[in-house]
Scaffold this active site. Structure first.
Site, PDB file in Angstrom:
ATOM      1  N   HIS A 189      -5.651   1.641  -5.983  1.00  0.00           N
ATOM      2  CA  HIS A 189      -4.370   1.993  -6.357  1.00  0.00           C
ATOM      3  C   HIS A 189      -3.833   1.292  -7.595  1.00  0.00           C
ATOM      4  O   HIS A 189      -2.759   1.295  -8.007  1.00  0.00           O
ATOM      5  CB  HIS A 189      -3.434   2.016  -5.301  1.00  0.00           C
ATOM      6  CG  HIS A 189      -3.072   0.658  -4.756  1.00  0.00           C
ATOM      7  ND1 HIS A 189      -3.941  -0.069  -4.075  1.00  0.00           N
ATOM      8  CD2 HIS A 189      -2.103  -0.441  -4.962  1.00  0.00           C
ATOM      9  CE1 HIS A 189      -3.282  -1.346  -3.839  1.00  0.00           C
ATOM     10  NE2 HIS A 189      -2.171  -1.461  -4.263  1.00  0.00           N
TER      11      HIS A 189
HETATM   12  C1  UD1 Z   1       3.252  -1.087  -4.455  1.00  0.00           C
HETATM   13  C2  UD1 Z   1       3.058  -2.720  -5.052  1.00  0.00           C
HETATM   14  C3  UD1 Z   1       1.431  -3.151  -4.926  1.00  0.00           C
HETATM   15  C4  UD1 Z   1       1.045  -3.009  -3.611  1.00  0.00           C
HETATM   16  C5  UD1 Z   1       1.230  -1.550  -3.429  1.00  0.00           C
HETATM   17  C6  UD1 Z   1       0.557  -0.967  -1.845  1.00  0.00           C
HETATM   18  C7  UD1 Z   1       4.655  -3.430  -6.833  1.00  0.00           C
HETATM   19  C8  UD1 Z   1       4.711  -3.909  -8.282  1.00  0.00           C
HETATM   20  N1  UD1 Z   1       3.346  -2.937  -6.217  1.00  0.00           N
HETATM   21  O1  UD1 Z   1       2.475  -0.470  -5.555  1.00  0.00           O
HETATM   22  O2  UD1 Z   1       1.562  -4.499  -5.110  1.00  0.00           O
HETATM   23  O3  UD1 Z   1      -0.265  -3.303  -3.443  1.00  0.00           O
HETATM   24  O4  UD1 Z   1       2.386  -0.875  -3.423  1.00  0.00           O
HETATM   25  O5  UD1 Z   1       0.677   0.477  -1.792  1.00  0.00           O
HETATM   26  O6  UD1 Z   1       5.283  -3.750  -5.866  1.00  0.00           O
HETATM   27  N2  UD1 Z   1       5.174   6.582  -4.035  1.00  0.00           N
HETATM   28  C9  UD1 Z   1       5.188   7.617  -3.272  1.00  0.00           C
HETATM   29  N3  UD1 Z   1       5.540   7.439  -1.858  1.00  0.00           N
HETATM   30  C10 UD1 Z   1       5.811   6.377  -1.491  1.00  0.00           C
HETATM   31  C11 UD1 Z   1       5.696   5.449  -2.229  1.00  0.00           C
HETATM   32  C12 UD1 Z   1       5.536   5.450  -3.489  1.00  0.00           C
HETATM   33  O7  UD1 Z   1       5.028   8.877  -3.770  1.00  0.00           O
HETATM   34  O8  UD1 Z   1       6.100   6.110  -0.163  1.00  0.00           O
HETATM   35  C13 UD1 Z   1       4.771   6.892  -5.342  1.00  0.00           C
HETATM   36  C14 UD1 Z   1       6.090   6.306  -6.277  1.00  0.00           C
HETATM   37  O9  UD1 Z   1       7.082   7.339  -6.464  1.00  0.00           O
HETATM   38  C15 UD1 Z   1       5.275   5.919  -7.461  1.00  0.00           C
HETATM   39  C16 UD1 Z   1       3.958   5.451  -7.117  1.00  0.00           C
HETATM   40  O10 UD1 Z   1       3.759   5.947  -5.601  1.00  0.00           O
HETATM   41  O11 UD1 Z   1       4.920   7.057  -8.164  1.00  0.00           O
HETATM   42  C17 UD1 Z   1       3.953   4.058  -7.003  1.00  0.00           C
HETATM   43  O12 UD1 Z   1       4.709   3.573  -6.144  1.00  0.00           O
HETATM   44  P1  UD1 Z   1       5.374   1.838  -6.386  1.00  0.00           P
HETATM   45  O13 UD1 Z   1       6.181   1.474  -5.254  1.00  0.00           O
HETATM   46  O14 UD1 Z   1       5.922   1.776  -7.753  1.00  0.00           O
HETATM   47  O15 UD1 Z   1       3.855   0.963  -6.543  1.00  0.00           O
HETATM   48  P2  UD1 Z   1       2.743   1.031  -5.863  1.00  0.00           P
HETATM   49  O16 UD1 Z   1       1.749   1.500  -6.741  1.00  0.00           O
HETATM   50  O17 UD1 Z   1       2.754   1.783  -4.347  1.00  0.00           O
END
Ligand code: UD1
Length: 360
Positions: free
Chosen positions: A204
């Site tokens: 991821h």
């Molecule tokens: C975040 C953390 C990362 C961790 C990871 C575990 C930061 C900078 N990164 O990354 O260190 O390893 O979580 O998962 O904080 N999304 C969904 N549903 C959700 C959550 C997220 O669809 O429940 C989507 C968001 O809208 C976004 C993408 O996934 O488009 C990334 O989510 P985001 O929380 O920004 O960062 P992660 O890549 O999950």
């Protein structure tokens, strides 16, 4: 003394669960126990399968505050969390704000707390990858630069903090709280484990899945490996989105890779603990595989958790086709790291942290 515990994203929940359990245990069993606490969920992760299912399975109480600050760019997400958390702290101030890990919620809440003159305790302090292109590295460095109390999982973290000039008296080597959760959940596990010969993949990191060339090269290596050993691939929302955006889903069909939705903790544990090996770019999984002695190939150039390589079962493969295949071929040739469990990764880290907090 009052604590505000902060949880925001999936990898935070496994660290908050043992702490909350220990706080509850102490408040029931120790007369005059002086810590009270409230839990804030920032909502950084918000889908059921990224958040609420973990609260249920890991036995975390309903949060006292929920911020609904998920989605958006880093700046938008961090800002939303800061604004919401400032309101909470203003009306319900605490003596110590306790943050865990390295996600945007960690940095957002520590900055906010510090500016409101509250103390900050960081669980999993001092980890450094040396790679400033990772958002997590920035989050770790900024959080540690303003934290008051540092709870470290491995000796390299202690050394990093000392080298950065932190007060040795406020650095506590307490072991790994994720492993508390792992052992606890393992103890509750029934017989519903996956059996057979297979590997497990998780990916991821933006650096691995947001760039088409890197992502397709990694997938090419995975396809090759899966021709020997079938792979299960529970995909993070970001990863699934990018697979589709780059039109790479069909590549999976040229090998034996089964794409799954993100799994709940127990189902995922039941899958990876019996795997022949794990291929991942996750931080937490590098540590959990070391604790259970499962070979782990980390698809990254570096790790902020070097003890998993020097003592544990982790091998860094880099992100190229050749690098990943070389690591796999070594494994196939029987060069399998045995590893040992690092010092104090014993399931009692939450107890050590709460003991320290209670006497601050
Ligand atoms: C975040 C953390 C990362 C961790 C990871 C575990 C930061 C900078 N990164 O990354 O260190 O390893 O979580 O998962 O904080 N999304 C969904 N549903 C959700 C959550 C997220 O669809 O429940 C989507 C968001 O809208 C976004 C993408 O996934 O488009 C990334 O989510 P985001 O929380 O920004 O960062 P992660 O890549 O999950």
């Amino acid at each position: 003394m009052k604590l505000l515990l902060v949880a925001g994203a999936r990898p935070n929940f496994m660290k908050i669960a043992p702490l909350e359990r220990e706080l509850k245990r102490c408040s029931i069993s120790i007369p005059g126990f002086n810590l009270s606490w409230k839990l804030v969920h920032t909502g950084q992760h918000y889908d059921n399968h990224m958040s609420s299912v973990f609260f249920k399975e890991l036995g975390i109480a309903e949060p006292d505050y929920y911020l609904n600050a998920g989605g958006g760019t880093h700046a938008q997400q961090t800002a939303k969390i800061m604004v919401g958390f400032e309101e909470i702290c203003s009306k319900d101030p605490a003596d110590i704000v306790l943050v865990v890990g390295d996600v945007n919620s960690t940095i957002a809440c520590s900055i906010t707390a510090k500016k409101l003159h509250m103390k900050v305790a960081h669980v999993e302090a001092g980890l450094r990858s040396g790679d400033m292109s990772m958002p997590e590295e920035i989050n770790r460095m900024v959080t540690d630069s303003i934290s008051d109390f540092f709870f470290a999982t491995e000796q390299s973290s202690v050394d990093n903090l000392v080298n950065e000039g932190k007060d040795r008296g406020h650095i506590y080597y307490v072991g790994n709280i994720m492993i508390d959760n792992l052992y606890y959940q393992l103890g509750k596990m029934g017989g519903s484990n996956k059996t057979g010969k297979y590997g497990v993949v998780t990916l991821h990191r933006p650096s691995n899945v947001d760039e088409e060339k890197t992502f397709s090269e990694i997938l090419k290596a995975l396809v090759e490996i899966s021709k020997d050993i079938p792979l299960f691939f529970p995909a993070h929302p970001r990863t699934k989105k990018q697979l589709h955006a780059f039109g790479l889903v069909n590549m999976l069909n040229s090998g034996d890779i089964k794409l799954l939705p993100p799994l709940a903790y127990m189902e995922f544990l039941g899958l990876w603990k019996n795997a022949l090996f794990v291929l991942t770019d996750s931080g937490g999984l590098q540590e959990e595989t070391t604790a259970l002695g499962v070979p782990c190939f980390t698809i990254r150039e570096n790790t902020e958790r070097p003890i998993t390589v020097t003592e544990g079962t982790n091998t860094l493969t880099g992100t190229t086709y050749i690098g990943i295949l070389n690591a796999y071929n070594n494994y196939k040739a029987g060069k399998i790291k045995q590893g040992k469990i690092p010092d104090l990764w014993d399931g009692n880290t939450a107890k050590r942290i709460v003991d320290i907090l209670a006497f601050l």
